[in-house]
Scaffold this motif. Structure first.
Motif, PDB file in Angstrom:
ATOM      1  N   SER A  72       0.953  -4.677  -5.642  1.00  0.00           N
ATOM      2  CA  SER A  72       1.431  -3.411  -6.210  1.00  0.00           C
ATOM      3  C   SER A  72       0.412  -2.888  -7.221  1.00  0.00           C
ATOM      4  CB  SER A  72       2.771  -3.702  -6.911  1.00  0.00           C
ATOM      5  OG  SER A  72       3.168  -2.659  -7.762  1.00  0.00           O
ATOM      6  N   GLY A 125      -3.422  -3.992  -9.424  1.00  0.00           N
ATOM      7  CA  GLY A 125      -4.005  -5.110  -8.669  1.00  0.00           C
ATOM      8  C   GLY A 125      -4.336  -4.698  -7.245  1.00  0.00           C
ATOM      9  N   ASN A 178      -2.031 -11.915  -3.985  1.00  0.00           N
ATOM     10  CA  ASN A 178      -0.966 -12.712  -4.613  1.00  0.00           C
ATOM     11  C   ASN A 178       0.018 -11.712  -5.233  1.00  0.00           C
ATOM     12  OD1 ASN A 178      -0.478 -13.463  -7.842  1.00  0.00           O
ATOM     13  ND2 ASN A 178       0.269 -15.022  -6.412  1.00  0.00           N
ATOM     14  N   GLY A 179       1.257 -12.132  -5.370  1.00  0.00           N
ATOM     15  CA  GLY A 179       2.250 -11.259  -6.002  1.00  0.00           C
ATOM     16  C   GLY A 179       3.551 -11.328  -5.231  1.00  0.00           C
ATOM     17  N   SER A 228       3.974 -17.744 -13.363  1.00  0.00           N
ATOM     18  CA  SER A 228       4.529 -18.383 -14.556  1.00  0.00           C
ATOM     19  C   SER A 228       4.580 -19.904 -14.390  1.00  0.00           C
ATOM     20  CB  SER A 228       5.944 -17.843 -14.843  1.00  0.00           C
ATOM     21  OG  SER A 228       6.844 -18.263 -13.835  1.00  0.00           O
ATOM     22  N   ASN A 278      -4.712 -10.292 -13.001  1.00  0.00           N
ATOM     23  CA  ASN A 278      -4.051  -8.987 -13.147  1.00  0.00           C
ATOM     24  C   ASN A 278      -2.529  -9.072 -13.251  1.00  0.00           C
ATOM     25  OD1 ASN A 278      -3.780  -5.877 -12.510  1.00  0.00           O
ATOM     26  ND2 ASN A 278      -2.548  -6.944 -10.972  1.00  0.00           N
ATOM     27  N   ALA A 279      -1.903 -10.115 -12.703  1.00  0.00           N
ATOM     28  CA  ALA A 279      -0.430 -10.157 -12.684  1.00  0.00           C
ATOM     29  C   ALA A 279       0.100  -9.978 -14.102  1.00  0.00           C
ATOM     30  CB  ALA A 279       0.062 -11.480 -12.104  1.00  0.00           C
ATOM     31  N   GLY A 280       1.120  -9.164 -14.239  1.00  0.00           N
ATOM     32  CA  GLY A 280       1.664  -8.949 -15.579  1.00  0.00           C
ATOM     33  C   GLY A 280       3.038  -8.321 -15.513  1.00  0.00           C
ATOM     34  N   ILE A 281       3.802  -8.552 -16.577  1.00  0.00           N
ATOM     35  CA  ILE A 281       5.129  -7.937 -16.704  1.00  0.00           C
ATOM     36  C   ILE A 281       5.261  -7.373 -18.122  1.00  0.00           C
ATOM     37  CG2 ILE A 281       6.259  -9.375 -14.958  1.00  0.00           C
ATOM     38  CD1 ILE A 281       7.452 -11.011 -17.356  1.00  0.00           C
ATOM     39  N   ILE A 305       3.048 -15.395 -17.918  1.00  0.00           N
ATOM     40  CA  ILE A 305       2.446 -14.625 -16.808  1.00  0.00           C
ATOM     41  C   ILE A 305       1.220 -13.841 -17.276  1.00  0.00           C
ATOM     42  CG2 ILE A 305       2.868 -12.758 -15.133  1.00  0.00           C
ATOM     43  CD1 ILE A 305       5.897 -13.724 -15.244  1.00  0.00           C
ATOM     44  N   LEU A 358      -7.286  -8.286 -16.650  1.00  0.00           N
ATOM     45  CA  LEU A 358      -6.599  -7.029 -16.922  1.00  0.00           C
ATOM     46  C   LEU A 358      -5.811  -7.189 -18.205  1.00  0.00           C
ATOM     47  CD1 LEU A 358      -6.423  -4.250 -15.441  1.00  0.00           C
ATOM     48  CD2 LEU A 358      -7.661  -6.068 -14.288  1.00  0.00           C
ATOM     49  N   SER A 378      -5.286  -4.657 -21.722  1.00  0.00           N
ATOM     50  CA  SER A 378      -4.594  -3.378 -21.909  1.00  0.00           C
ATOM     51  C   SER A 378      -5.115  -2.778 -23.202  1.00  0.00           C
ATOM     52  CB  SER A 378      -3.087  -3.662 -22.046  1.00  0.00           C
ATOM     53  OG  SER A 378      -2.401  -2.539 -22.565  1.00  0.00           O
ATOM     54  N   LYS A 396      -1.688  -9.751 -24.680  1.00  0.00           N
ATOM     55  CA  LYS A 396      -2.911  -9.002 -24.337  1.00  0.00           C
ATOM     56  C   LYS A 396      -3.992  -9.207 -25.407  1.00  0.00           C
ATOM     57  CE  LYS A 396      -1.372  -7.196 -20.443  1.00  0.00           C
ATOM     58  NZ  LYS A 396      -1.872  -7.655 -19.143  1.00  0.00           N
ATOM     59  N   TRP A 403      -2.140   4.285 -20.171  1.00  0.00           N
ATOM     60  CA  TRP A 403      -1.047   4.471 -19.196  1.00  0.00           C
ATOM     61  C   TRP A 403      -1.590   4.669 -17.778  1.00  0.00           C
ATOM     62  CZ3 TRP A 403       3.539   3.262 -20.902  1.00  0.00           C
ATOM     63  CH2 TRP A 403       4.035   3.691 -22.129  1.00  0.00           C
ATOM     64  N   VAL A 404      -1.073   3.887 -16.840  1.00  0.00           N
ATOM     65  CA  VAL A 404      -1.357   4.042 -15.406  1.00  0.00           C
ATOM     66  C   VAL A 404       0.015   4.140 -14.740  1.00  0.00           C
ATOM     67  CG1 VAL A 404      -2.537   3.044 -13.403  1.00  0.00           C
ATOM     68  CG2 VAL A 404      -3.284   2.415 -15.727  1.00  0.00           C
ATOM     69  N   VAL A 435       5.114   0.966 -15.298  1.00  0.00           N
ATOM     70  CA  VAL A 435       5.235   2.091 -16.227  1.00  0.00           C
ATOM     71  C   VAL A 435       6.374   3.019 -15.824  1.00  0.00           C
ATOM     72  CG1 VAL A 435       4.037   4.227 -16.901  1.00  0.00           C
ATOM     73  CG2 VAL A 435       2.926   2.019 -17.190  1.00  0.00           C
TER      74      VAL A 435
HETATM   75  P1  NAD Z   1       3.000  -3.606 -11.317  1.00  0.00           P
HETATM   76  O1  NAD Z   1       4.379  -3.939 -11.759  1.00  0.00           O
HETATM   77  O2  NAD Z   1       2.765  -2.414 -10.445  1.00  0.00           O
HETATM   78  O3  NAD Z   1       2.330  -4.848 -10.589  1.00  0.00           O
HETATM   79  C1  NAD Z   1       2.433  -6.136 -11.123  1.00  0.00           C
HETATM   80  C2  NAD Z   1       2.023  -7.122 -10.048  1.00  0.00           C
HETATM   81  O4  NAD Z   1       2.195  -8.439 -10.612  1.00  0.00           O
HETATM   82  C3  NAD Z   1       2.901  -7.066  -8.788  1.00  0.00           C
HETATM   83  O5  NAD Z   1       2.103  -7.362  -7.649  1.00  0.00           O
HETATM   84  C4  NAD Z   1       3.910  -8.184  -9.032  1.00  0.00           C
HETATM   85  O6  NAD Z   1       4.453  -8.728  -7.823  1.00  0.00           O
HETATM   86  C5  NAD Z   1       3.024  -9.198  -9.733  1.00  0.00           C
HETATM   87  N1  NAD Z   1       3.771 -10.179 -10.500  1.00  0.00           N
HETATM   88  C6  NAD Z   1       4.683  -9.974 -11.476  1.00  0.00           C
HETATM   89  N2  NAD Z   1       5.166 -11.149 -11.912  1.00  0.00           N
HETATM   90  C7  NAD Z   1       4.529 -12.114 -11.197  1.00  0.00           C
HETATM   91  C8  NAD Z   1       4.590 -13.521 -11.167  1.00  0.00           C
HETATM   92  N3  NAD Z   1       5.417 -14.219 -11.958  1.00  0.00           N
HETATM   93  N4  NAD Z   1       3.808 -14.188 -10.282  1.00  0.00           N
HETATM   94  C9  NAD Z   1       2.983 -13.510  -9.432  1.00  0.00           C
HETATM   95  N5  NAD Z   1       2.878 -12.175  -9.423  1.00  0.00           N
HETATM   96  C10 NAD Z   1       3.644 -11.496 -10.283  1.00  0.00           C
HETATM   97  O7  NAD Z   1       2.158  -3.502 -12.678  1.00  0.00           O
HETATM   98  P2  NAD Z   1       0.756  -2.814 -13.020  1.00  0.00           P
HETATM   99  O8  NAD Z   1       1.046  -1.667 -13.897  1.00  0.00           O
HETATM  100  O9  NAD Z   1      -0.075  -2.630 -11.822  1.00  0.00           O
HETATM  101  O10 NAD Z   1       0.126  -3.931 -13.969  1.00  0.00           O
HETATM  102  C11 NAD Z   1      -0.933  -4.773 -13.572  1.00  0.00           C
HETATM  103  C12 NAD Z   1      -1.612  -5.312 -14.822  1.00  0.00           C
HETATM  104  O11 NAD Z   1      -2.195  -4.236 -15.561  1.00  0.00           O
HETATM  105  C13 NAD Z   1      -0.673  -6.037 -15.765  1.00  0.00           C
HETATM  106  O12 NAD Z   1      -1.316  -7.158 -16.314  1.00  0.00           O
HETATM  107  C14 NAD Z   1      -0.402  -4.999 -16.832  1.00  0.00           C
HETATM  108  O13 NAD Z   1      -0.063  -5.576 -18.048  1.00  0.00           O
HETATM  109  C15 NAD Z   1      -1.745  -4.300 -16.899  1.00  0.00           C
HETATM  110  N6  NAD Z   1      -1.691  -2.962 -17.459  1.00  0.00           N
HETATM  111  C16 NAD Z   1      -0.921  -1.977 -16.896  1.00  0.00           C
HETATM  112  C17 NAD Z   1      -0.913  -0.725 -17.484  1.00  0.00           C
HETATM  113  C18 NAD Z   1      -0.128   0.421 -16.909  1.00  0.00           C
HETATM  114  O14 NAD Z   1      -0.050   1.471 -17.558  1.00  0.00           O
HETATM  115  N7  NAD Z   1       0.458   0.299 -15.731  1.00  0.00           N
HETATM  116  C19 NAD Z   1      -1.663  -0.474 -18.632  1.00  0.00           C
HETATM  117  C20 NAD Z   1      -2.410  -1.502 -19.169  1.00  0.00           C
HETATM  118  C21 NAD Z   1      -2.421  -2.736 -18.584  1.00  0.00           C
END
Ligand code: NAD
Length: 263
Positions: A18, A21, A38-39, A69, A93-96, A116, A143, A145, A162, A190-191, A196
């Motif tokens: 998603s 990533g 992965n994800g 995790s 890159n994985a993050g919540i 995570i 990744l 932030s 972060k 913000w992305v 988000v």
């Molecule tokens: P997203 O929710 O679209 O994607 C997150 C991905 O991580 C997904 O593929 C999900 O399945 C995976 N994931 C979540 N928990 C997991 C786990 N326990 N094990 C394996 N995979 C797991 O989020 P995103 O916005 O694309 O964020 C990606 C990264 O970028 C994150 O680290 C986030 O902190 C960072 N980030 C995002 C933004 C933003 O504005 N979207 C800004 C700065 C940083």
């Protein structure tokens, strides 16, 4: 068209089913890198994603469902990656996210965010480095932030993780400084991804406004450009970090944030 630059490389991108990533995985594949996805997500949808990347870019792909995790599952994924050819490019890159005041912050959410968004990067990095050192080449892209550089209220665990990841990036860069391995962090503002969109939805509900107005309000508070950063732009930065031009970029936390941290 210039020749693809990463045709001999394999990239593991965590959380690549998603958002950002997936954008980075596609950009690396466009340069010829084989991809280990992965994800979480529906297995059939992920298979479709793999097939579309294979067809569009003529690369090989694989998928591992490790829960980031869990150290044991990360170890299994890194073993799997070795059997696929080894990880030349590691994108952590994985993050919540979870948003709440500190005194109301659920303890299990704190633990999950640290596990995570931060600890998983230690596990993948410690397990990827021996192979990279053997080849004397590697790229580790974390990744982080803008929240690795500045804070926002109600995001204590995320900001702590972060900031920790930016620090971990610097230590990794120092320990590999005299090798062909580099480690850098990308710090997006913000992305518009599912992570988000949840915050946009919460804002729309709180302010009793529509989705578009909620997006504008979120951007107006923090991001001077008034525009979202895109996964494709972040993918292009990741490709640059993989290039020879970036051989001596080591330990930076590079913000791509529409001006967020310039304020
Ligand atoms: P997203 O929710 O679209 O994607 C997150 C991905 O991580 C997904 O593929 C999900 O399945 C995976 N994931 C979540 N928990 C997991 C786990 N326990 N094990 C394996 N995979 C797991 O989020 P995103 O916005 O694309 O964020 C990606 C990264 O970028 C994150 O680290 C986030 O902190 C960072 N980030 C995002 C933004 C933003 O504005 N979207 C800004 C700065 C940083």
């Amino acid at each position: 068209m210039p020749a693809a630059s990463l045709t001999t490389k394999t990239a593991l991108v965590t959380g690549s089913t998603s958002g950002i990533g997936l954008g980075i995985a596609r950009s690396l594949a466009a340069e010829g890198a084989n991809i280990i996805f992965n994800g979480f997500g529906d297995r059939q949808e992920i298979q479709k994603l793999q097939t579309s990347v294979e067809t569009e870019f003529g690369v090989r792909t694989a998928y591992h469902n490790a829960d980031m995790s869990k150290a044991v599952e990360i170890e299994a994924m890194m073993d799997f990656a070795s059997s696929f050819g080894g990880v030349d490019i590691l994108v952590n890159n994985a993050g919540i996210q979870h948003v709440a005041n500190i005194e109301d912050f659920p303890v299990d959410k704190w633990d999950a965010i640290i596990a995570i968004n931060l600890t998983s990067c230690f596990h993948t990095t410690r397990l990827a480095l021996p192979y990279m050192k053997q080849k004397n080449w590697g790229r580790i892209i974390n990744l982080a932030s803008v929240h690795g550089l500045v804070a926002s209220a109600q995001k204590s665990a995320y900001v702590a993780a972060k900031h920790g990841l930016v620090g971990f990036t610097k230590t990794t860069a120092l320990e590999t400084a005299q090798t062909g391995i580099t480690c850098n962090a990308i710090c997006p503002g913000w992305v518009l991804t599912p992570l988000v969109q949840k915050q946009v939805d919460a804002r729309a509900e709180k302010d009793n406004v529509d989705n578009e107005t909620a997006k504008k309000r979120l951007l107006a508070e923090k991001q001077p450009s008034g525009e979202f950063v895109t996964p494709e732009q972040l993918g292009a930065l990741a490709v640059f970090f993989c290039s020879t031009a970036a051989d001596q970029i080591r330990g930076v936390a590079w913000n791509m944030d529409g001006g967020w941290v310039a304020q």
